[in-house]
Design a protein around this motif. Structure first.
Motif: not given
Length: 492
Positions: A54-64, A73-81, A154-161
């Motif tokens: 939570x300290x390393x990710x922004x509240x308004x994190x965008x993950x693509x 949002x990091x809340x939903x992100x952390x819950x998924x982790x 703040x933002x993440x792009x994850x691609x070419x898996x």
């Protein structure tokens, strides 16, 4: 229940021993970003330190993500982790590839306010007592911002898996399945596989409707695959000592249509689960639209949705709870099936629903937002959620528990060609003592299937949103199950 974000979008994040050559010299900025990167993976994910995350990710994190879409949002992100990465049964390791890694400063008025991190990383799985093995490779782009002296993602792009060494094979397989969909005019396919009792593959192909590409967290109406949910819920109640398979159901519920018929006093849960209730599939099949017994309970066989509706009423009466609440407490919540519902509700994203199509691939116009709860039909779920349920079923079947041994033992008469256990169909004697356990679902614009090979701990789940979806079953079974050819020969 929160809408599930696919486990696949987490592949870039799974876990996480940081690995990077220390022989190269870095600028101060590079050192700080690499330190933040290491903390993100090693502490936040590998050690499941959610406070650090939570300290390393922004509240308004965008993950693509190139497969699973967007998360905000990091809340939903952390819950998924928490629900996924930190509950898997092996140790995940992420390795950053130094030769592909770049960091670019972002400045305003000559001051660095952020950084772009671009690279490629590999993911490994380490099982207990086993050597680690490469599971996937992906590219990533991270946007880090400097806030109050700290570097925040703040933002993440994850691609070419890609899977290691199988990119050509995977491409050919995907193309082959896409051609199968086109040939049979089936718009979308959700596919899940289990190996060694665990969910190992989730794939989504085609379109939900029009040109709406099917995401991995697409919601399907799975028709009669509702029944296995109610079967396992009922058996869980029996396992807990709260329900009896052979107690007459009339003690809790009697349908008004049959209250004056003597057979109603004989009906048990075992009769219902083995489709020996004596009821037709649906009462509206009768000329007067009323429920009737076609034979004495236990002395015949006839697939019946009415039987499951009858059982639902009895359960709800005894436990004074709607069946969806019982399922939530005993199955959905414990298994993390956060995106499974008995009826349409506001939390379901309509753009992610697999709408129904006819045999020509044309969209049906029927209303699909079902608001009535059934124990026999119309469950709404994702391929991931039902995959978690499949893991649960396979674990119960192979547990040695006497109750679940009965589930995979013929419960209807030997004079019936179809072999039924408690709530499931069986294909016995495939090879030596191997057998298949299965259930199918079929409604207008829907064809679904779940099948297990308990001896080899394999499984397959198929969701489709077309009238021709069942035409895919034989091909997919043969491709993905070790006894696929034998199963198809037996089934045909």
């Amino acid at each position: 229940m929160k809408f599930y974000k696919s486990i696949f979008y987490l592949l870039f994040l799974i876990g996480l021993n940081y690995s990077y050559s220390q022989t190269q010299s870095y600028s101060e900025l590079e050192d700080k970003i690499l330190k933040a990167d290491s903390l993100l993976f090693q502490e936040g994910f590998n050690n499941c330190d959610f406070y650090a995350l939570s300290k390393l990710t922004d509240d308004s994190l965008k993950f693509y993500h190139d497969i699973s879409g967007v998360i905000t949002g990091n809340e939903e992100f952390i819950q998924s982790i928490k629900n996924n990465i930190c509950s898997i049964d092996y140790h995940p390791v992420r390795k950053l590839l130094s030769e592909n890694h770049r960091i670019y400063p972002l400045k305003q008025n000559g001051e660095i306010y952020g950084a772009i991190q671009i690279g490629k990383h590999e993911f490994y799985a380490v099982g207990k007592g086993k050597k680690e093995y490469l599971t996937s490779i992906a590219d990533f782009t991270h946007l880090w911002l400097k806030k109050e002296g700290n570097w925040i993602l703040q933002n993440v792009l994850s691609y070419n898996h890609q899977k290691p060494g199988t990119s050509v094979q995977a491409t050919n397989e995907k193309r082959s399945i896409q051609q199968l969909l086109i040939k049979n005019r089936v718009p979308a396919l959700g596919l899940a596989l289990l190996e060694k009792g665990k969910l190992t593959k989730l794939e989504m192909y085609g379109n939900l409707f029009d040109k709406q590409v099917a995401p991995i967290d697409a919601v399907f109406n799975v028709a009669s695959l509702t029944k296995p949910i109610v079967t396992m819920l009922t058996l869980k109640l029996v396992e807990n000592g709260n329900w009896d398979l052979d107690e007459p159901v009339y003690l809790y519920w009697t349908d008004p249509d049959v209250k004056n018929l003597s057979y109603s006093k004989l009906l048990t849960t075992r009769h219902i689960l083995t489709h020996q209730s004596g009821f037709p599939n649906w009462r509206w099949e009768n000329e007067d639209k009323k429920l009737k017994f076609k034979f004495k309970p236990g002395e015949g066989y006839g697939y019946s949705g009415e039987g499951y509706e009858y059982l639902k009423k009895a359960l709800e009466t005894k436990f004074e709870k709607p069946i969806e609440n019982l399922a939530d407490s005993l199955l959905f919540t414990p298994l993390g099936m956060d995106n499974t519902f008995f009826k349409w509700n506001a939390s379901i994203d309509e753009d992610k629903f697999a709408k129904w199509h006819d045999s020509e691939g044309q969209l049906y116009k029927q209303e699909y937002k079902n608001k009535n709860v059934s124990a026999a039909d119309n469950l709404l779920t994702t391929i991931y959620d039902y995959g978690k349920f499949a893991e649960y079923v396979l674990a119960k079947v192979t547990s040695g528990d006497s109750l679940y041994k009965r589930m995979v033992t013929r419960g209807n008469g030997k004079d019936n060609q179809t072999v039924i256990g408690l709530g499931w169909e069986l294909l016995p004697e495939l090879k030596n003592d191997e057998y298949a356990l299965l259930h199918t679902g079929g409604d207008i614009g829907v064809n679904t299937l779940i099948m297990f090979l308990p001896k080899t701990m394999e499984g397959i789940i198929i969701f489709t949103n077309g009238d021709n979806g069942n035409k895919l079953f034989f091909d997919l079974i043969e491709r993905n199950l070790s006894l696929g050819s034998l199963i198809n020969k037996t089934a045909q």
